[in-house]
Scaffold this active site. Structure first.
Site, mmCIF file in Angstrom:
data_model
loop_
_atom_site.group_PDB
_atom_site.id
_atom_site.type_symbol
_atom_site.label_atom_id
_atom_site.label_comp_id
_atom_site.label_asym_id
_atom_site.label_seq_id
_atom_site.Cartn_x
_atom_site.Cartn_y
_atom_site.Cartn_z
ATOM 1 N N ALA A 27 0.827 -1.213 0.000
ATOM 2 C CA ALA A 27 0.000 0.000 0.000
ATOM 3 C C ALA A 27 0.860 1.262 0.000
ATOM 4 O O ALA A 27 0.525 2.260 -0.641
ATOM 5 C CB ALA A 27 -0.933 0.001 1.206
ATOM 6 N N GLU A 28 1.982 1.224 0.717
ATOM 7 C CA GLU A 28 2.874 2.386 0.769
ATOM 8 C C GLU A 28 3.554 2.587 -0.586
ATOM 9 O O GLU A 28 3.697 3.711 -1.069
ATOM 10 C CB GLU A 28 3.908 2.192 1.874
ATOM 11 N N TYR A 29 3.963 1.476 -1.206
ATOM 12 C CA TYR A 29 4.556 1.547 -2.545
ATOM 13 C C TYR A 29 3.537 2.114 -3.538
ATOM 14 O O TYR A 29 3.858 3.014 -4.332
ATOM 15 C CB TYR A 29 5.011 0.154 -2.988
ATOM 16 N N GLU B 232 0.341 -17.583 -11.726
ATOM 17 C CA GLU B 232 0.910 -17.183 -10.437
ATOM 18 C C GLU B 232 1.273 -18.425 -9.632
ATOM 19 O O GLU B 232 0.452 -19.321 -9.445
ATOM 20 C CB GLU B 232 -0.119 -16.355 -9.665
ATOM 21 N N LYS C 190 -7.140 -11.854 -7.733
ATOM 22 C CA LYS C 190 -5.769 -11.344 -7.888
ATOM 23 C C LYS C 190 -4.886 -12.053 -6.868
ATOM 24 O O LYS C 190 -4.859 -11.691 -5.693
ATOM 25 C CB LYS C 190 -5.708 -9.836 -7.692
ATOM 26 N N LYS D 166 -8.156 -3.495 -6.155
ATOM 27 C CA LYS D 166 -7.463 -4.008 -4.967
ATOM 28 C C LYS D 166 -8.278 -3.800 -3.692
ATOM 29 O O LYS D 166 -9.025 -2.823 -3.557
ATOM 30 C CB LYS D 166 -6.079 -3.365 -4.839
ATOM 31 N N ARG E 256 8.819 -13.045 -14.116
ATOM 32 C CA ARG E 256 8.498 -11.833 -14.875
ATOM 33 C C ARG E 256 9.730 -10.941 -15.008
ATOM 34 O O ARG E 256 9.960 -10.359 -16.055
ATOM 35 C CB ARG E 256 7.383 -11.060 -14.166
ATOM 36 N N CYS F 214 -1.018 -19.824 38.719
ATOM 37 C CA CYS F 214 -1.010 -18.581 37.942
ATOM 38 C C CYS F 214 -2.430 -18.252 37.487
ATOM 39 O O CYS F 214 -3.064 -19.038 36.784
ATOM 40 C CB CYS F 214 -0.088 -18.737 36.727
#
Length: 670
Positions: free
Chosen positions: A33-35, A173, A115, A314, A136, A432
């Protein structure tokens, strides 16, 4: 203008670095997500300032160059990536662009697929025989991974049928199912080896081993989704028919494919897959939407790095970046000490996450984690959020070392770590309070004694008020005592007493599971109950007798013996025997059952679609089978559903017979 140029250059430098980490080294440092966010920011800036676009910008290429360790492969037809959309508004904009370019207002038919979150590969078949497999890479040049791909049993070495083209390049994939990923990491932790952050990294790392024998041991599988090169043959003129042709050739194709006409149907499919995602058994990160008609695909064509006729819709990101504020240590049912990171709250996969498991001391060391670090947090489906990486480039100067305690944070007892085990444990036992609470929660849980209405908060109050110390005490509770608990009126108290009364009638297998013996899950408890039939027989068993039971090895046998010989446990079981009862197990005379499953040890793996797992277990057991939870040399048969993982791989390694669910249904009917 200078600030914009500087911003663009910084984005390009950062994106190139992360492309190399992701595509070449298989060691991503930031979530997808950051990319995606940085890439979109760069695209927007370049769209506003087209004069600043350069040929070497990350927006103008697919990925990063391959390593020199593998032979390089030139793709005769480039392996392009897909553009992404992240919400319904963006998807509708894609749909409009397609309609505008085709100059039509009529609803279009799209082929919608999962995906997959794995590694894209190209499979070249010549005269039906697999002659080359490649990654790829950067879309133009990949790496030759033929030897490794040949070890993946889902991929046929020769295509089926007579209508196979002279040369055809199938694309798809390679991925690792979640069950296989978890077992791979568990084995790695036990041996002190490398632990993978997620199934995608595990699949990529497995495919790029220089030794194919290592790849062969990894639980990899494959789905195909497209074609590149085609020479000396023809394909159907729609994408979904191509998928059906692949299937006829013996190539695996996901069952979750649907033709959708119009945007409403596409969005409905997306929402359904998002809802079903956690139960698939493998990771996906969205839905791929393709114009189904191949003639229309040709008309739409391509942009620099992606087709105009397809997009990836996505899901909300399963990984996000946040900061570790503190680390606390929790105590489990068996005394296991689990470090938990307290985080700056962040939304991950649609849920606000403020805590994440760190597993154990070895995991903290592996991550190199310190308090104050910026970390990558992952949440997939119903899995407990976990920290999967540290963003070292964002580490502040004032981080603090994480110190693992030597005494239990709840009861003060010593913490010990048995040699060879990753987990540290409190030695306090039922002294305990934390262990008491967790043991009681397990005892009343749905798959154990199933005490309806006895939730976690009630158990916690019962222990804190010292009304209950062990499972036998639960059956001494009165409605009057229960009304002293928060939010517990007379009616609720009476209902809980009735539920406890009902729970007194159970089965031997449920009772054994409810006791919470280490490493004795439902399947092992059922096998112990079927083998020994009575508690007295089980108590009298020695190690060798226990080891003769399916699913029970040296370690589990010792756990059972130690539990049953411990004085406190003996007293609790004696008290429970006074109130809890179960019918005498019926002796199944295997010789009298005319069934292909009679006397066989059977393992179920993967997702079943016709029967539920419990239904399958019940029907197999009724026909004389022993249903085990793990594959070993004692296993006779493995029944593999969709996305079967490590158990299937182990069965194939041991040469154990494997059948699918349809064959199981057929045999059940014989």
């Amino acid at each position: 203008m200078e600030s914009i140029i500087q911003q663009i250059n910084q984005l390009r430098t950062s994106l190139r670095h992360h492309e190399h980490q992701y595509h070449v080294l298989d060691a991503p440092e930031i979530p997808d997500a950051e990319y995606d966010r940085m890439m979109q920011q760069l695209r927007d800036l370049e769209a506003q300032h087209p004069e600043l676009v350069t040929n070497d910008s990350p927006t103008q290429r697919v990925g990063a160059a391959p390593l020199d360790a593998f032979e390089q492969v030139e793709h005769e037809v480039p392996m392009l990536s897909l553009d992404n959309v992240f919400d319904e508004e963006s998807y509708l904009a894609f749909d409009k662009r397609v309609h505008d370019r085709l100059k039509t207002a009529e609803p279009l038919t799209f082929c919608c697929e999962l995906k997959l979150d794995g590694l894209a590969v190209s499979l070249l078949y010549e005269n039906g025989e697999l002659v080359r497999a490649a990654t790829r890479g950067d879309g133009t040049t990949g790496e030759n991974i033929t030897a490794n791909v040949r070890t993946i049993r889902a991929i046929p070495l020769r295509l089926h049928g007579d209508n196979v083209p002279r040369r055809v390049e199938v694309r798809g994939e390679v991925f690792m199912p979640q069950a296989g990923f978890e077992q791979l990491n568990e084995e790695a932790r036990r041996k002190g080896g490398k632990v993978f952050a997620n199934p995608r990294n595990a699949a990529a790392g497995s495919l790029r081993q220089l030794d194919p024998r290592i790849t062969a041991k990894r639980p990899l599988t494959f789905f195909c989704y497209g074609v590149g090169l085609l020479d000396g043959g023809e394909l159907p003129r729609s994408h979904i028919q191509c998928l059906m042709q692949f299937k006829a050739w013996g190539l695996p194709v996901s069952e979750r494919v649907k033709l959708c006409t119009g945007s409403d149907q596409v969005i409905a499919f997306y929402r359904q897959i998002e809802q079903d995602r956690a139960g698939l058994g493998f990771d996906i990160d969205g839905v791929v939407i393709k114009v189904d008609d191949l003639v229309l695909q040709e008309q739409l064509g391509f942009v620099a790095r992606a087709p105009r006729w397809a997009t990836a819709f996505k899901f909300p990101a399963q990984e996000q970046i946040t900061q570790v504020r503190e680390v606390e240590f929790q105590v489990g049912r068996t005394g296991a000490i689990t470090p938990v990171a307290r985080l700056e709250p962040v939304q991950v996969a649609g849920v606000i996450v403020s805590n994440a498991t760190l597993h154990n001391a070895d995991e903290i060391e592996r991550l190199g984690l310190r308090i104050g670090d910026t970390v990558i947090v992952r949440r997939a489906g119903d899995v407990i959020p976990q920290v999967v990486g540290v963003v070292m480039e964002q580490r502040p100067d004032d981080t603090k070392e994480i110190t693992f305690p030597s005494q239990c944070p709840v009861c003060g007892s010593d913490i010990e770590r048995v040699e060879g085990e990753a987990v540290a444990r409190c030695t306090g036992g039922l002294f305990c309070a934390a262990q008491r609470k967790e043991a009681l929660k397990h005892f009343v849980s749905r798959r154990a004694l199933d005490v309806d209405g006895m939730g976690d908060k009630i158990i916690e109050q019962l222990v804190e008020k010292q009304y209950v110390e062990n499972p036998a005490d639960l059956f001494q509770l009165t409605a009057g005592k229960l009304t002293g608990l928060d939010r517990m009126g007379p009616k609720s108290a009476q209902n809980l007493i009735a539920a406890l009364e009902k729970a007194k009638q159970t089965t031997f297998a449920r009772f054994l599971y409810a006791l919470g013996i280490r490493e004795v899950g439902e399947a092992t408890a059922a096998n112990l109950a079927a083998h020994f039939r009575t508690l007295d027989n089980l108590r009298a068993a020695d190690i060798e007798t226990l080891k003769s039971v399916p699913d029970v090895g040296e370690v589990v046998a010792k756990h059972v013996m130690n539990f049953l010989s411990e004085e406190h446990n003996q007293k609790v079981i004696e008290e429970l025997e006074k109130v809890v009862s179960w019918p005498e197990p019926q002796q199944i005379v295997v010789e009298e059952i005319d069934s292909p499953f009679a006397g066989k040890t059977v393992v179920l793996t993967g997702s079943l679609t016709i029967l539920s797992r419990d239904e399958a277990k019940d029907r197999l057991t009724a026909l004389g089978a022993k249903v085990s939870g793990s594959v070993s040399k004692k296993t006779h048969l493995v029944i593999a559903g969709e996305a079967a993982g490590s158990k299937l791989a182990k069965a194939q390694e041991l040469g154990i017979k494997v059948i699918d669910e349809a064959e199981m249904i057929r045999l059940l009917g014989e």
